[in-house]
Motif scaffolding. Sequence first.
Motif, PDB file in Angstrom:
ATOM      1  N   GLN A 133       0.814  -1.216   0.000  1.00 19.27           N
ATOM      2  CA  GLN A 133       0.000   0.000   0.000  1.00 19.27           C
ATOM      3  C   GLN A 133       0.850   1.271   0.000  1.00 19.27           C
ATOM      4  O   GLN A 133       0.431   2.306  -0.517  1.00 19.27           O
ATOM      5  CB  GLN A 133      -0.916  -0.004   1.227  1.00 19.27           C
ATOM      6  CG  GLN A 133      -2.274  -0.662   1.019  1.00 19.27           C
ATOM      7  CD  GLN A 133      -3.295   0.288   0.437  1.00 19.27           C
ATOM      8  OE1 GLN A 133      -3.487   1.394   0.911  1.00 19.27           O
ATOM      9  NE2 GLN A 133      -3.970  -0.168  -0.602  1.00 19.27           N
ATOM     10  N   GLN A 134       2.048   1.177   0.582  1.00 21.08           N
ATOM     11  CA  GLN A 134       2.906   2.361   0.665  1.00 21.08           C
ATOM     12  C   GLN A 134       3.390   2.816  -0.704  1.00 21.08           C
ATOM     13  O   GLN A 134       3.858   3.954  -0.858  1.00 21.08           O
ATOM     14  CB  GLN A 134       4.113   2.065   1.564  1.00 21.08           C
ATOM     15  CG  GLN A 134       3.748   1.674   2.988  1.00 21.08           C
ATOM     16  CD  GLN A 134       2.892   2.716   3.679  1.00 21.08           C
ATOM     17  OE1 GLN A 134       3.175   3.907   3.577  1.00 21.08           O
ATOM     18  NE2 GLN A 134       1.841   2.276   4.354  1.00 21.08           N
ATOM     19  N   LEU A 135       3.294   1.943  -1.696  1.00 22.24           N
ATOM     20  CA  LEU A 135       3.720   2.299  -3.044  1.00 22.24           C
ATOM     21  C   LEU A 135       2.688   3.166  -3.763  1.00 22.24           C
ATOM     22  O   LEU A 135       2.998   3.767  -4.798  1.00 22.24           O
ATOM     23  CB  LEU A 135       3.992   1.029  -3.866  1.00 22.24           C
ATOM     24  CG  LEU A 135       5.063   0.084  -3.305  1.00 22.24           C
ATOM     25  CD1 LEU A 135       5.180  -1.160  -4.175  1.00 22.24           C
ATOM     26  CD2 LEU A 135       6.410   0.794  -3.203  1.00 22.24           C
ATOM     27  N   LEU A 136       1.473   3.216  -3.232  1.00 18.23           N
ATOM     28  CA  LEU A 136       0.432   4.035  -3.849  1.00 18.23           C
ATOM     29  C   LEU A 136       0.599   5.491  -3.437  1.00 18.23           C
ATOM     30  O   LEU A 136       0.858   5.789  -2.272  1.00 18.23           O
ATOM     31  CB  LEU A 136      -0.959   3.545  -3.419  1.00 18.23           C
ATOM     32  CG  LEU A 136      -1.388   2.151  -3.864  1.00 18.23           C
ATOM     33  CD1 LEU A 136      -2.757   1.826  -3.280  1.00 18.23           C
ATOM     34  CD2 LEU A 136      -1.438   2.046  -5.372  1.00 18.23           C
ATOM     35  N   PRO A 137       0.446   6.432  -4.372  1.00 17.73           N
ATOM     36  CA  PRO A 137       0.520   7.851  -3.987  1.00 17.73           C
ATOM     37  C   PRO A 137      -0.742   8.251  -3.227  1.00 17.73           C
ATOM     38  O   PRO A 137      -1.852   7.852  -3.590  1.00 17.73           O
ATOM     39  CB  PRO A 137       0.603   8.567  -5.339  1.00 17.73           C
ATOM     40  CG  PRO A 137      -0.061   7.639  -6.302  1.00 17.73           C
ATOM     41  CD  PRO A 137       0.231   6.244  -5.821  1.00 17.73           C
ATOM     42  N   LEU A 138      -0.564   8.999  -2.168  1.00 23.81           N
ATOM     43  CA  LEU A 138      -1.697   9.513  -1.403  1.00 23.81           C
ATOM     44  C   LEU A 138      -2.006  10.911  -1.906  1.00 23.81           C
ATOM     45  O   LEU A 138      -1.150  11.795  -1.832  1.00 23.81           O
ATOM     46  CB  LEU A 138      -1.371   9.547   0.088  1.00 23.81           C
ATOM     47  CG  LEU A 138      -2.543   9.805   1.043  1.00 23.81           C
ATOM     48  CD1 LEU A 138      -3.557   8.661   0.946  1.00 23.81           C
ATOM     49  CD2 LEU A 138      -2.052   9.953   2.471  1.00 23.81           C
ATOM     50  N   PRO A 139      -3.211  11.149  -2.462  1.00 21.65           N
ATOM     51  CA  PRO A 139      -3.525  12.467  -3.014  1.00 21.65           C
ATOM     52  C   PRO A 139      -3.314  13.576  -1.992  1.00 21.65           C
ATOM     53  O   PRO A 139      -3.569  13.394  -0.800  1.00 21.65           O
ATOM     54  CB  PRO A 139      -5.009  12.344  -3.392  1.00 21.65           C
ATOM     55  CG  PRO A 139      -5.234  10.879  -3.570  1.00 21.65           C
ATOM     56  CD  PRO A 139      -4.331  10.206  -2.587  1.00 21.65           C
ATOM     57  N   THR A 140      -2.840  14.717  -2.477  1.00 20.78           N
ATOM     58  CA  THR A 140      -2.642  15.853  -1.575  1.00 20.78           C
ATOM     59  C   THR A 140      -3.962  16.273  -0.958  1.00 20.78           C
ATOM     60  O   THR A 140      -4.050  16.521   0.244  1.00 20.78           O
ATOM     61  CB  THR A 140      -2.024  17.033  -2.353  1.00 20.78           C
ATOM     62  OG1 THR A 140      -0.798  16.604  -2.943  1.00 20.78           O
ATOM     63  CG2 THR A 140      -1.758  18.202  -1.427  1.00 20.78           C
ATOM     64  N   LEU A 141      -4.993  16.339  -1.785  1.00 25.29           N
ATOM     65  CA  LEU A 141      -6.331  16.655  -1.295  1.00 25.29           C
ATOM     66  C   LEU A 141      -7.194  15.397  -1.404  1.00 25.29           C
ATOM     67  O   LEU A 141      -7.464  14.926  -2.499  1.00 25.29           O
ATOM     68  CB  LEU A 141      -6.956  17.790  -2.104  1.00 25.29           C
ATOM     69  CG  LEU A 141      -6.374  19.188  -1.885  1.00 25.29           C
ATOM     70  CD1 LEU A 141      -7.089  20.189  -2.767  1.00 25.29           C
ATOM     71  CD2 LEU A 141      -6.479  19.599  -0.426  1.00 25.29           C
ATOM     72  N   VAL A 239      -6.171  -8.694   0.505  1.00 26.31           N
ATOM     73  CA  VAL A 239      -7.007  -7.915  -0.415  1.00 26.31           C
ATOM     74  C   VAL A 239      -6.730  -6.424  -0.241  1.00 26.31           C
ATOM     75  O   VAL A 239      -6.574  -5.679  -1.224  1.00 26.31           O
ATOM     76  CB  VAL A 239      -8.502  -8.218  -0.177  1.00 26.31           C
ATOM     77  CG1 VAL A 239      -9.383  -7.217  -0.924  1.00 26.31           C
ATOM     78  CG2 VAL A 239      -8.833  -9.632  -0.622  1.00 26.31           C
ATOM     79  N   CYS A 240      -6.657  -5.967   1.003  1.00 28.35           N
ATOM     80  CA  CYS A 240      -6.399  -4.547   1.274  1.00 28.35           C
ATOM     81  C   CYS A 240      -5.014  -4.139   0.785  1.00 28.35           C
ATOM     82  O   CYS A 240      -4.829  -3.045   0.242  1.00 28.35           O
ATOM     83  CB  CYS A 240      -6.535  -4.259   2.764  1.00 28.35           C
ATOM     84  SG  CYS A 240      -8.247  -4.317   3.361  1.00 28.35           S
ATOM     85  N   ALA A 241      -4.029  -5.020   0.985  1.00 29.24           N
ATOM     86  CA  ALA A 241      -2.659  -4.708   0.583  1.00 29.24           C
ATOM     87  C   ALA A 241      -2.567  -4.486  -0.922  1.00 29.24           C
ATOM     88  O   ALA A 241      -1.797  -3.642  -1.391  1.00 29.24           O
ATOM     89  CB  ALA A 241      -1.719  -5.824   1.012  1.00 29.24           C
ATOM     90  N   HIS A 265      -2.313   1.972   4.136  1.00 35.70           N
ATOM     91  CA  HIS A 265      -1.452   3.106   3.766  1.00 35.70           C
ATOM     92  C   HIS A 265      -1.237   4.015   4.968  1.00 35.70           C
ATOM     93  O   HIS A 265      -0.113   4.465   5.230  1.00 35.70           O
ATOM     94  CB  HIS A 265      -2.094   3.895   2.627  1.00 35.70           C
ATOM     95  CG  HIS A 265      -1.143   4.817   1.930  1.00 35.70           C
ATOM     96  ND1 HIS A 265      -0.607   5.944   2.528  1.00 35.70           N
ATOM     97  CD2 HIS A 265      -0.602   4.778   0.678  1.00 35.70           C
ATOM     98  CE1 HIS A 265       0.190   6.558   1.672  1.00 35.70           C
ATOM     99  NE2 HIS A 265       0.219   5.871   0.547  1.00 35.70           N
ATOM    100  N   GLU A 266      -2.310   4.293   5.698  1.00 37.41           N
ATOM    101  CA  GLU A 266      -2.232   5.096   6.911  1.00 37.41           C
ATOM    102  C   GLU A 266      -3.096   4.437   7.970  1.00 37.41           C
ATOM    103  O   GLU A 266      -4.254   4.100   7.700  1.00 37.41           O
ATOM    104  CB  GLU A 266      -2.728   6.534   6.674  1.00 37.41           C
ATOM    105  CG  GLU A 266      -1.987   7.295   5.596  1.00 37.41           C
ATOM    106  CD  GLU A 266      -0.572   7.635   6.006  1.00 37.41           C
ATOM    107  OE1 GLU A 266      -0.307   7.719   7.227  1.00 37.41           O
ATOM    108  OE2 GLU A 266       0.272   7.819   5.106  1.00 37.41           O
TER     109      GLU A 266
END
Length: 367
Positions: A133-141, A239-241, A265-266
């Motif tokens: 999950q950490q490889l996914l970008p987290l949107p700024t907004l 599944v979540c990962a 992710h968080e």
Amino acid sequence: METLTLTELCAHIGEALDSCLAPSYWVKAEVNSLSEKGGHMYLDLVDGKTAKMRATCWAGNKELLMAYFESETGQRLQVGMSVLVEVEIQWHAVYGISLSIVGIDPSYTLGDIARQRQRTIAQLQADGLLEAQQLLPLPTLIRRIAVISSPNAAGYEDFKHQLDNSGYPFHTQLFAATMQGESAAKSIIAALEEISNLQTSKQSPKDSNPQTYDSVVIIRGGGAVSDLSCFDDYTLCAVCAQYELPILTGIGHTRDVSILDMVAHEALKTPTAVAEFLIHRMDAQKARLDDLLMRLRRTADRQILIRRHRIEMLEQRLAACNPERIYRMGYSLLSKNGKIIRSVQDLQTGDVITTHLADGNVLSAVL
């Protein structure tokens, strides 16, 4: 051979069991089935496929033993658990041999739970999923949020209230799921699949106004620690990962970290903490925008001053070149037929010329 009635035979069996068996035994087994009725707990205990026996924890012992078990393990007794129980062997002429549970050792189950948890973590690590999950970008907004929660949970209401009163344009959509018990993992996975299907359909070229989600939030407000075991389920965590959207969790317990928290992710402690995290990201972005706007204003003001100074310099230069100013200094300008005379070669005898002075014009003839 002595002839006995069935009742007499059963009595002999009971006497034989009483004479050769100890008052109680500590037995290792796995809970194969479990139900409650009339305050009693009825179980099937198994040892692989080699042995199976009925067991009962009578109401007089059940409340005390189960409260002790939950306080030590953090989980309710449930199917699939390995247990170490103290049992008394009971013989009944109608129901046969069964076990009566009179004691339980939570440390044995706790050890098995810990071992299973470590196996799950190790398997996720081996599959390359623990940090996927950490490889996914987290949107700024993060504005469009798919929420997985029980619709009646206080934690969900707290989450919504926090966002609604933030002053920011959050859009949330609830995907109801069971958040505790044996069916929780499957229910959450079903909600994730529904979100994924909607996400895919909204990205279709046929959709003229796609509204995809920025993230998924899984929240559960409060409840017993014993309800957290579903969030250690390997299938749910896998599944979540591998999910296509960043997942934020607010399981609602400050002491324990579930495996789902580890792969998310968080991971925040509570639903309210998740809301505060989302609001803070918008606060930070607003602060950055405000700072940028201030810098732009300062730059604009500085450029205006520079341009204004340049204009003033040009005005001074233009003023210095104004013919009227030159006239006032004693200079004059000659013209013939409206054209400036630049050389004597432009004149002939008899030409009428005009002399331009500061306070008027003079007509002259060339001799």
